[in-house]
Structure formats: C-alpha cells, structure tokens
Design a protein around this motif. Structure first.
Motif, mmCIF file in Angstrom:
data_model
loop_
_atom_site.group_PDB
_atom_site.id
_atom_site.type_symbol
_atom_site.label_atom_id
_atom_site.label_comp_id
_atom_site.label_asym_id
_atom_site.label_seq_id
_atom_site.Cartn_x
_atom_site.Cartn_y
_atom_site.Cartn_z
ATOM 1 N N MET A 118 -13.043 -7.894 -9.013
ATOM 2 C CA MET A 118 -12.995 -7.244 -10.308
ATOM 3 C C MET A 118 -13.942 -6.060 -10.286
ATOM 4 O O MET A 118 -15.008 -6.116 -9.681
ATOM 5 C CB MET A 118 -13.386 -8.237 -11.390
ATOM 6 N N PHE A 119 -13.576 -4.986 -10.959
ATOM 7 C CA PHE A 119 -14.409 -3.797 -11.023
ATOM 8 C C PHE A 119 -14.619 -3.404 -12.476
ATOM 9 O O PHE A 119 -13.927 -3.880 -13.374
ATOM 10 C CB PHE A 119 -13.763 -2.631 -10.257
ATOM 11 N N ALA A 120 -15.610 -2.531 -12.680
ATOM 12 C CA ALA A 120 -15.883 -2.013 -14.014
ATOM 13 C C ALA A 120 -16.445 -0.611 -13.886
ATOM 14 O O ALA A 120 -17.025 -0.254 -12.859
ATOM 15 C CB ALA A 120 -16.866 -2.912 -14.754
ATOM 16 N N VAL A 121 -16.263 0.178 -14.923
ATOM 17 C CA VAL A 121 -16.877 1.502 -15.012
ATOM 18 C C VAL A 121 -17.933 1.406 -16.109
ATOM 19 O O VAL A 121 -17.619 1.092 -17.258
ATOM 20 C CB VAL A 121 -15.841 2.590 -15.342
ATOM 21 N N VAL A 122 -19.188 1.636 -15.719
ATOM 22 C CA VAL A 122 -20.296 1.527 -16.671
ATOM 23 C C VAL A 122 -20.963 2.878 -16.840
ATOM 24 O O VAL A 122 -20.935 3.722 -15.930
ATOM 25 C CB VAL A 122 -21.337 0.478 -16.214
ATOM 26 N N ARG A 123 -21.574 3.071 -18.006
ATOM 27 C CA ARG A 123 -22.302 4.303 -18.280
ATOM 28 C C ARG A 123 -23.772 3.963 -18.459
ATOM 29 O O ARG A 123 -24.127 3.122 -19.269
ATOM 30 C CB ARG A 123 -21.760 4.977 -19.537
ATOM 31 N N THR A 124 -24.619 4.615 -17.680
ATOM 32 C CA THR A 124 -26.065 4.453 -17.807
ATOM 33 C C THR A 124 -26.731 5.755 -17.382
ATOM 34 O O THR A 124 -26.318 6.376 -16.406
ATOM 35 C CB THR A 124 -26.593 3.264 -16.978
ATOM 36 N N GLY A 125 -27.727 6.157 -18.116
ATOM 37 C CA GLY A 125 -28.446 7.383 -17.796
ATOM 38 C C GLY A 125 -27.596 8.631 -17.933
ATOM 39 O O GLY A 125 -27.856 9.635 -17.263
ATOM 40 N N GLY A 126 -26.556 8.592 -18.791
ATOM 41 C CA GLY A 126 -25.709 9.761 -19.004
ATOM 42 C C GLY A 126 -24.676 9.971 -17.906
ATOM 43 O O GLY A 126 -23.958 10.966 -17.914
ATOM 44 N N LYS A 127 -24.560 9.027 -16.976
ATOM 45 C CA LYS A 127 -23.591 9.129 -15.889
ATOM 46 C C LYS A 127 -22.730 7.875 -15.868
ATOM 47 O O LYS A 127 -23.104 6.842 -16.406
ATOM 48 C CB LYS A 127 -24.308 9.298 -14.547
ATOM 49 N N GLN A 128 -21.568 7.983 -15.209
ATOM 50 C CA GLN A 128 -20.657 6.850 -15.115
ATOM 51 C C GLN A 128 -20.550 6.392 -13.668
ATOM 52 O O GLN A 128 -20.517 7.223 -12.760
ATOM 53 C CB GLN A 128 -19.274 7.239 -15.637
ATOM 54 N N TYR A 129 -20.488 5.073 -13.477
ATOM 55 C CA TYR A 129 -20.423 4.496 -12.143
ATOM 56 C C TYR A 129 -19.318 3.446 -12.104
ATOM 57 O O TYR A 129 -19.203 2.628 -13.016
ATOM 58 C CB TYR A 129 -21.752 3.820 -11.773
ATOM 59 N N ARG A 130 -18.537 3.459 -11.024
ATOM 60 C CA ARG A 130 -17.538 2.411 -10.792
ATOM 61 C C ARG A 130 -18.215 1.356 -9.919
ATOM 62 O O ARG A 130 -18.671 1.660 -8.820
ATOM 63 C CB ARG A 130 -16.317 2.952 -10.063
ATOM 64 N N VAL A 131 -18.291 0.127 -10.421
ATOM 65 C CA VAL A 131 -19.033 -0.922 -9.723
ATOM 66 C C VAL A 131 -18.177 -2.168 -9.549
ATOM 67 O O VAL A 131 -17.241 -2.412 -10.312
ATOM 68 C CB VAL A 131 -20.329 -1.297 -10.473
ATOM 69 N N ALA A 132 -18.516 -2.932 -8.533
ATOM 70 C CA ALA A 132 -17.930 -4.246 -8.287
ATOM 71 C C ALA A 132 -19.062 -5.155 -7.815
ATOM 72 O O ALA A 132 -20.149 -4.680 -7.471
ATOM 73 C CB ALA A 132 -16.828 -4.154 -7.243
ATOM 74 N N ALA A 133 -18.821 -6.448 -7.780
ATOM 75 C CA ALA A 133 -19.854 -7.396 -7.367
ATOM 76 C C ALA A 133 -20.278 -7.097 -5.929
ATOM 77 O O ALA A 133 -19.453 -6.887 -5.052
ATOM 78 C CB ALA A 133 -19.344 -8.818 -7.476
ATOM 79 N N GLY A 134 -21.601 -7.022 -5.710
ATOM 80 C CA GLY A 134 -22.144 -6.761 -4.380
ATOM 81 C C GLY A 134 -22.467 -5.299 -4.115
ATOM 82 O O GLY A 134 -23.101 -4.992 -3.112
ATOM 83 N N ASP A 135 -22.045 -4.383 -4.980
ATOM 84 C CA ASP A 135 -22.322 -2.950 -4.782
ATOM 85 C C ASP A 135 -23.793 -2.644 -5.019
ATOM 86 O O ASP A 135 -24.463 -3.315 -5.797
ATOM 87 C CB ASP A 135 -21.492 -2.095 -5.739
ATOM 88 N N LYS A 136 -24.268 -1.586 -4.342
ATOM 89 C CA LYS A 136 -25.621 -1.073 -4.574
ATOM 90 C C LYS A 136 -25.485 0.347 -5.094
ATOM 91 O O LYS A 136 -24.771 1.162 -4.494
ATOM 92 C CB LYS A 136 -26.432 -1.079 -3.282
ATOM 93 N N ILE A 137 -26.177 0.633 -6.203
ATOM 94 C CA ILE A 137 -26.114 1.971 -6.791
ATOM 95 C C ILE A 137 -27.512 2.446 -7.155
ATOM 96 O O ILE A 137 -28.412 1.640 -7.380
ATOM 97 C CB ILE A 137 -25.201 2.014 -8.047
ATOM 98 N N ALA A 138 -27.677 3.764 -7.197
ATOM 99 C CA ALA A 138 -28.931 4.384 -7.631
ATOM 100 C C ALA A 138 -28.664 5.058 -8.968
ATOM 101 O O ALA A 138 -27.793 5.918 -9.065
ATOM 102 C CB ALA A 138 -29.407 5.398 -6.600
ATOM 103 N N VAL A 139 -29.391 4.651 -10.005
ATOM 104 C CA VAL A 139 -29.194 5.176 -11.355
ATOM 105 C C VAL A 139 -30.493 5.782 -11.868
ATOM 106 O O VAL A 139 -31.551 5.621 -11.252
ATOM 107 C CB VAL A 139 -28.710 4.066 -12.322
ATOM 108 N N GLU A 140 -30.409 6.467 -12.997
ATOM 109 C CA GLU A 140 -31.607 6.992 -13.643
ATOM 110 C C GLU A 140 -32.540 5.830 -13.955
ATOM 111 O O GLU A 140 -32.099 4.700 -14.147
ATOM 112 C CB GLU A 140 -31.241 7.717 -14.943
ATOM 113 N N LYS A 141 -33.828 6.099 -14.031
ATOM 114 C CA LYS A 141 -34.835 5.047 -14.164
ATOM 115 C C LYS A 141 -34.561 4.136 -15.359
ATOM 116 O O LYS A 141 -34.331 4.587 -16.467
ATOM 117 C CB LYS A 141 -36.220 5.666 -14.290
#
Length: 158
Positions: free
Chosen positions: A1-24
């Motif tokens: 399953m995937f999702a598109v989330v918004r954090t820090g004014g940006k959007q990220y497509r994520v799934a379980a196990g992914d690693k992402i770098a976001v605003e603090k």
C-alpha cells in the motif's frame, strides 16, 4: 500500500519500509510520529479513502542537508557577497501505511499478549516465594551456603 503525504510544504509518495528526508520535525531519533496530512492512498491500481489512512514513521536522525552557496555580484560596482546555508532536515523510515481502524485493532491484540505472559510469570514467582520464606525460618544458615556455591558455578562458567 502507498500514500502521498504532505509535510514541510512538500509532497512525498511513501510505502512501508521507505526512507525519506523531510523538513525538520520535532522529536528525537527513535521516536515514532504520525504523518497526518494524507492526500492520496491506494494499493496498486485501486485507490483507498485518504481520510481513513494513517502513515506512521520512525525518526532515524536529525541532520543537515547539503550546503547551498549563495553568491551575489553586481558588475562594475565591486560588489561581491558569498554566503552558505545548510537546511535542517529529518530522516524518516516509514513503518506502516494503512487504515486507522486496522491499526487500532492490531494494537490491543499486541498489548493483551504481553499482559498474559506477565501474569503467567508472576504466578509461579508467588508460589515459590512462600517456600523460600519457610526455608529461611527453618534454617537461615543453609540459605547462605547455596548462594556461595551458585556464585562459584557462575564464575566457573565464565
């Protein structure tokens, strides 16, 4: 399953196990957070209700991104300014993407199992305690001798 989330004014497509770098984000390494602003969710070609989808993530580290050089210059005016900047960021590992109902149901089951194990562990300990008390009353000197023998055995194992 995937999702598109918004954090820090940006959007990220994520799934379980992914690693992402976001605003603090607030928190320390090892903390678990919930990304609440889910814009889209789905599984393959099928889309799910984004309002019911919960994305939970674990903070890996608080870090700084790469340095950006800011250089200003005005021709023929002897004006030059050089400045650098490193943006604060948070590294996240996506733990789970799913429905909030499914996660709430799964959580009590996980909590119930350890409680049963703890109850089983406590019951034999209570039964053993009265026997020790009776042994202490009958012969306190005998209790001291086995402790020394047990200590020698553990030292011999090492």
């Amino acid at each position: 399953m995937f999702a598109v989330v918004r954090t820090g004014g940006k959007q990220y497509r994520v799934a379980a196990g992914d690693k992402i770098a976001v605003e603090k984000l607030a928190g320390e390494a090892g903390d678990t957070i919930t990304l609440g602003d889910v814009l889209l969710a789905g599984d393959g070609d099928k889309l799910a209700d984004a309002a019911k989808t919960v994305v939970s993530a674990e903070i890996i580290a608080q870090a700084k991104s790469e340095k950006v050089i800011v250089f200003k210059k005005r021709r023929r005016h002897n004006y030059r300014r050089k400045n650098g900047h490193r943006q604060q960021m948070t590294l996240l590992r996506i733990v789970a993407v799913g429905d909030s109902k499914a996660e709430k149901k799964a959580a009590p089951k996980k909590e119930a199992a350890p409680k049963a194990d703890e109850a089983e562990k406590k019951a034999p300990a209570k039964k053993a305690a009265p026997k020790k008390e009776a042994a202490e009353k009958a012969a306190p000197a005998k209790k001291a001798a086995p402790k020394k023998a047990a200590a020698k055995k553990t030292e011999a194992k090492k």
